[in-house]
Design a protein around this motif. Structure first.
Motif, PDB file in Angstrom:
ATOM      1  N   THR A   1       0.820  -1.210   0.000  1.00 57.04           N
ATOM      2  CA  THR A   1       0.000   0.000   0.000  1.00 57.04           C
ATOM      3  C   THR A   1       0.852   1.256   0.000  1.00 57.04           C
ATOM      4  O   THR A   1       0.591   2.204  -0.747  1.00 57.04           O
ATOM      5  N   TRP A   2       1.915   1.295   0.796  1.00 58.19           N
ATOM      6  CA  TRP A   2       2.715   2.518   0.905  1.00 58.19           C
ATOM      7  C   TRP A   2       3.448   2.850  -0.375  1.00 58.19           C
ATOM      8  O   TRP A   2       3.763   4.011  -0.644  1.00 58.19           O
ATOM      9  N   LEU A   3       3.704   1.833  -1.230  1.00 55.07           N
ATOM     10  CA  LEU A   3       4.418   2.052  -2.483  1.00 55.07           C
ATOM     11  C   LEU A   3       3.502   2.194  -3.689  1.00 55.07           C
ATOM     12  O   LEU A   3       3.946   2.644  -4.749  1.00 55.07           O
ATOM     13  N   SER A   4       2.242   1.826  -3.561  1.00 52.46           N
ATOM     14  CA  SER A   4       1.331   1.838  -4.709  1.00 52.46           C
ATOM     15  C   SER A   4       1.177   3.253  -5.258  1.00 52.46           C
ATOM     16  O   SER A   4       0.934   4.189  -4.497  1.00 52.46           O
ATOM     17  N   PRO A   5       1.302   3.416  -6.589  1.00 56.01           N
ATOM     18  CA  PRO A   5       1.148   4.762  -7.158  1.00 56.01           C
ATOM     19  C   PRO A   5      -0.185   5.402  -6.786  1.00 56.01           C
ATOM     20  O   PRO A   5      -0.239   6.579  -6.442  1.00 56.01           O
ATOM     21  N   THR A   6      -1.258   4.641  -6.874  1.00 52.40           N
ATOM     22  CA  THR A   6      -2.549   5.070  -6.328  1.00 52.40           C
ATOM     23  C   THR A   6      -3.000   3.990  -5.360  1.00 52.40           C
ATOM     24  O   THR A   6      -2.986   2.801  -5.675  1.00 52.40           O
ATOM     25  N   GLN A   7      -3.385   4.426  -4.167  1.00 55.99           N
ATOM     26  CA  GLN A   7      -3.668   3.474  -3.097  1.00 55.99           C
ATOM     27  C   GLN A   7      -5.147   3.083  -3.019  1.00 55.99           C
ATOM     28  O   GLN A   7      -5.469   1.950  -2.654  1.00 55.99           O
ATOM     29  N   VAL A   8      -6.022   4.004  -3.383  1.00 57.61           N
ATOM     30  CA  VAL A   8      -7.462   3.738  -3.357  1.00 57.61           C
ATOM     31  C   VAL A   8      -8.086   4.276  -4.636  1.00 57.61           C
ATOM     32  O   VAL A   8      -7.907   5.456  -4.963  1.00 57.61           O
ATOM     33  N   HIS A   9      -8.795   3.424  -5.354  1.00 58.98           N
ATOM     34  CA  HIS A   9      -9.578   3.858  -6.510  1.00 58.98           C
ATOM     35  C   HIS A   9     -11.050   3.862  -6.101  1.00 58.98           C
ATOM     36  O   HIS A   9     -11.586   2.824  -5.689  1.00 58.98           O
ATOM     37  N   ILE A  10     -11.667   5.025  -6.203  1.00 63.85           N
ATOM     38  CA  ILE A  10     -13.057   5.196  -5.771  1.00 63.85           C
ATOM     39  C   ILE A  10     -13.961   5.068  -6.990  1.00 63.85           C
ATOM     40  O   ILE A  10     -13.845   5.835  -7.951  1.00 63.85           O
ATOM     41  N   LEU A  11     -14.865   4.101  -6.941  1.00 65.54           N
ATOM     42  CA  LEU A  11     -15.764   3.818  -8.060  1.00 65.54           C
ATOM     43  C   LEU A  11     -17.205   4.077  -7.625  1.00 65.54           C
ATOM     44  O   LEU A  11     -17.671   3.522  -6.628  1.00 65.54           O
ATOM     45  N   THR A  12     -17.898   4.920  -8.380  1.00 69.85           N
ATOM     46  CA  THR A  12     -19.304   5.207  -8.063  1.00 69.85           C
ATOM     47  C   THR A  12     -20.219   4.288  -8.852  1.00 69.85           C
ATOM     48  O   THR A  12     -19.916   3.895  -9.988  1.00 69.85           O
ATOM     49  N   ILE A  13     -21.349   3.960  -8.238  1.00 66.51           N
ATOM     50  CA  ILE A  13     -22.325   3.092  -8.910  1.00 66.51           C
ATOM     51  C   ILE A  13     -23.178   3.896  -9.883  1.00 66.51           C
ATOM     52  O   ILE A  13     -23.535   3.413 -10.959  1.00 66.51           O
ATOM     53  N   SER A  14     -23.522   5.138  -9.516  1.00 64.97           N
ATOM     54  CA  SER A  14     -24.306   5.981 -10.414  1.00 64.97           C
ATOM     55  C   SER A  14     -23.942   7.446 -10.205  1.00 64.97           C
ATOM     56  O   SER A  14     -23.179   7.799  -9.298  1.00 64.97           O
ATOM     57  N   GLU A  15     -24.523   8.301 -11.027  1.00 64.71           N
ATOM     58  CA  GLU A  15     -24.187   9.725 -11.009  1.00 64.71           C
ATOM     59  C   GLU A  15     -24.509  10.383  -9.670  1.00 64.71           C
ATOM     60  O   GLU A  15     -23.812  11.303  -9.242  1.00 64.71           O
ATOM     61  N   LYS A  16     -25.543   9.896  -8.983  1.00 63.14           N
ATOM     62  CA  LYS A  16     -25.949  10.550  -7.740  1.00 63.14           C
ATOM     63  C   LYS A  16     -24.956  10.334  -6.594  1.00 63.14           C
ATOM     64  O   LYS A  16     -25.088  10.934  -5.537  1.00 63.14           O
ATOM     65  N   HIS A  17     -23.946   9.496  -6.830  1.00 64.28           N
ATOM     66  CA  HIS A  17     -22.956   9.236  -5.781  1.00 64.28           C
ATOM     67  C   HIS A  17     -21.678  10.053  -5.990  1.00 64.28           C
ATOM     68  O   HIS A  17     -20.723   9.905  -5.221  1.00 64.28           O
ATOM     69  N   LYS A  18     -21.668  10.906  -7.021  1.00 67.00           N
ATOM     70  CA  LYS A  18     -20.465  11.690  -7.325  1.00 67.00           C
ATOM     71  C   LYS A  18     -20.048  12.582  -6.163  1.00 67.00           C
ATOM     72  O   LYS A  18     -18.868  12.655  -5.814  1.00 67.00           O
ATOM     73  N   GLN A  19     -21.013  13.281  -5.572  1.00 70.34           N
ATOM     74  CA  GLN A  19     -20.673  14.227  -4.518  1.00 70.34           C
ATOM     75  C   GLN A  19     -20.073  13.516  -3.312  1.00 70.34           C
ATOM     76  O   GLN A  19     -19.078  13.974  -2.737  1.00 70.34           O
ATOM     77  N   TYR A  20     -20.657  12.385  -2.945  1.00 68.09           N
ATOM     78  CA  TYR A  20     -20.123  11.636  -1.807  1.00 68.09           C
ATOM     79  C   TYR A  20     -18.706  11.131  -2.124  1.00 68.09           C
ATOM     80  O   TYR A  20     -17.811  11.187  -1.271  1.00 68.09           O
ATOM     81  N   ALA A  21     -18.507  10.665  -3.364  1.00 66.25           N
ATOM     82  CA  ALA A  21     -17.179  10.198  -3.767  1.00 66.25           C
ATOM     83  C   ALA A  21     -16.154  11.322  -3.654  1.00 66.25           C
ATOM     84  O   ALA A  21     -15.023  11.118  -3.197  1.00 66.25           O
ATOM     85  N   SER A  22     -16.547  12.517  -4.062  1.00 65.74           N
ATOM     86  CA  SER A  22     -15.644  13.664  -3.975  1.00 65.74           C
ATOM     87  C   SER A  22     -15.295  13.992  -2.528  1.00 65.74           C
ATOM     88  O   SER A  22     -14.142  14.295  -2.209  1.00 65.74           O
ATOM     89  N   GLU A  23     -16.283  13.922  -1.651  1.00 67.33           N
ATOM     90  CA  GLU A  23     -16.050  14.206  -0.225  1.00 67.33           C
ATOM     91  C   GLU A  23     -15.131  13.152   0.399  1.00 67.33           C
ATOM     92  O   GLU A  23     -14.224  13.480   1.174  1.00 67.33           O
ATOM     93  N   VAL A  24     -15.365  11.888   0.075  1.00 62.57           N
ATOM     94  CA  VAL A  24     -14.524  10.808   0.596  1.00 62.57           C
ATOM     95  C   VAL A  24     -13.088  10.975   0.099  1.00 62.57           C
ATOM     96  O   VAL A  24     -12.125  10.860   0.863  1.00 62.57           O
ATOM     97  N   ALA A  25     -12.950  11.268  -1.216  1.00 65.32           N
ATOM     98  CA  ALA A  25     -11.620  11.436  -1.791  1.00 65.32           C
ATOM     99  C   ALA A  25     -10.860  12.564  -1.094  1.00 65.32           C
ATOM    100  O   ALA A  25      -9.675  12.417  -0.779  1.00 65.32           O
ATOM    101  N   GLN A  26     -11.556  13.665  -0.829  1.00 61.43           N
ATOM    102  CA  GLN A  26     -10.876  14.793  -0.202  1.00 61.43           C
ATOM    103  C   GLN A  26     -10.417  14.458   1.210  1.00 61.43           C
ATOM    104  O   GLN A  26      -9.316  14.863   1.627  1.00 61.43           O
ATOM    105  N   GLN A  27     -11.226  13.718   1.944  1.00 61.99           N
ATOM    106  CA  GLN A  27     -10.813  13.320   3.294  1.00 61.99           C
ATOM    107  C   GLN A  27      -9.582  12.416   3.250  1.00 61.99           C
ATOM    108  O   GLN A  27      -8.682  12.539   4.083  1.00 61.99           O
TER     109      GLN A  27
END
Length: 426
Positions: free
Chosen positions: A313-339
């Motif tokens: 995990t510490w060496l992975s170029p990207t450690q978490v890929h966030i995948l949304t199920i539909s368009e209505k989850h975009k805002q939550y994905a953005s908030e999670v990513a920022q945290q």
């Protein structure tokens, strides 16, 4: 894609992509932490030096076949051409020192020697440990160039220690312990130690025989204290001194020489280095060359094979890929990513229109430590669902708990991502 080689740039000259640069930078930060802990001083040196520097060190004309041709000042080159000077005559004049030139540095050590020599030194200043991620250049034959493991320009995690005779044993052991720490953290346990000695019939070595005997015995003594299998191999020494090499076996059984520690009585003599001893007299320091990774390029190439691209995990170029199920989850994905970003976690979001199944298939190929799936349940309950590289899954993980857990996993440099329970076989 971690790196690229472009014919217009040149064979064996690596272009690190953003993803590859992350892996390389993480490794540099990792070793820099341990260098600071062991009392090293960071330095920076230029990529070229005058031929006289390398004549003194012995790198030129020794090994000139594996070096880039020297550079001659433009006005002098024009003058010699007008006088009808041939290429062979020019080469001879450079070899004998009749004319001066510059060279892309094949080694960092002469530059570090000059930093040591830039001021008077006392026994109280030693050991002096100088470290640099320094790029060097070697003219490898085109048929010998291979990926990241055999290149023409590479960066060494280089260090040179200037020590008294009495400090050699402790400092060599400190260097070796650093190499072992790196291998342990990366889970590289299949390695052997090789003590490289002179070839009794060789003529490439410089320095007094008595000094060589002392240096070889210091390396033998250190290797014997390691607690691992080691061997003596004649003909594997550098031209200026014996060395201890760490030879790592990769997942398909190939051996790679990575970390190295070398004791050198020769360069301090050639550059007339000294320090003022407690007796008020001038004494010659001993020099230790040390590069735990060998080179960043070769080490990363071996790591790619070692982990099959599935980095910790510490060496992975990207450690978490966030995948949304539909368009209505975009805002939550953005908030999670920022945290996650605020806590230093490297993330990538896919909030496009593809189905979740297609997104999972696409992003698994990029081998992040975790795929994070966000839908209605996760959004409504401020939690996340995770999928590991093996396909194992866990749902309804509180977001705050995941953030703390992945921070700990990164900080502890865990070899295998461990936040998704492994599915038990029936």
């Amino acid at each position: 894609q971690l790196f690229h080689v472009d014919e217009e740039v040149g064979q064996g000259l690596i272009l690190w992509t953003p993803r590859g640069a992350i892996v390389r930078q993480q490794l540099q930060d990792f070793i820099s932490h341990h260098l600071h802990r062991q009392g090293y001083h960071q330095v920076f040196t230029p990529h070229i030096g005058k031929l006289d520097l390398y004549r003194t060190s012995g790198h030129f004309p020794y090994y000139q076949d594996s070096q880039y041709p020297p550079l001659v000042e433009r006005d002098l080159m024009k003058k010699l051409a007008d006088e009808g000077c041939s290429c062979s005559e020019l080469s001879n004049m450079m070899s004998t020192g009749d004319i001066e030139g510059y060279m892309l540095k094949p080694m960092n050590c002469p530059h570090h020697v000059k930093i040591y020599a830039s001021q008077a030194r006392s026994y109280r200043d030693l050991p002096l440990r100088l470290a640099e991620f320094g790029t060097v250049y070697r003219w490898e034959q085109s048929g010998e160039i291979s990926g990241l493991t055999r290149v023409r320009g590479f960066t060494q995690d280089d260090a040179h220690l200037f020590v008294t005779e009495d400090q050699i044993a402790d400092e060599v052991m400190g260097c070796i312990e650093l190499v072992q720490t790196i291998f342990d953290v990366l889970g590289m346990h299949d390695y052997r130690v090789r003590v490289g000695l002179r070839d009794p019939n060789g003529d490439k070595y410089v320095g007094e025989s008595e000094r060589w005997d002392q240096a070889e015995e210091a390396c033998r003594s250190a290797a014997a204290k390691l607690g691992v299998n080691w061997s003596e191999e004649e003909g594997e020494a550098a031209f200026y001194g014996p060395k201890i090499d760490f030879v790592v076996k990769d997942v398909i059984g190939r051996e790679w020489q990575l970390g190295t520690v070398q004791v050198d009585y020769n360069l301090p003599e050639r550059f007339d280095l000294w320090y003022k001893g407690s007796d008020g007299e001038n004494h010659r320091p001993v020099m230790i060359h040390r590069a735990p990774f060998g080179s960043m390029e070769r080490f990363c190439g071996v790591l790619i094979e070692h982990f099959a691209g599935k980095f910790p995990t510490w060496l992975s170029p990207t450690q978490v890929h966030i995948l949304t199920i539909s368009e209505k989850h975009k805002q939550y994905a953005s908030e999670v990513a920022q945290q996650l970003i605020d806590q230093g976690v490297r993330v990538q979001i896919d909030d496009g229109d593809d189905t979740i199944g297609k997104k999972i298939r696409t992003h698994r190929k990029m081998r992040p430590a975790y795929l994070m799936i966000l839908g209605d349940g996760e959004m409504n309950n401020n939690c996340v669902s995770l999928r590991s590289r093996t396909g194992d899954q866990v749902a309804d993980v509180p977001l705050g708990q995941f953030i703390e857990d992945i921070k700990q996993e990164i900080e502890n440099k865990v070899t295998e991502p461990s936040l998704v329970p492994v599915r038990k076989e029936n």
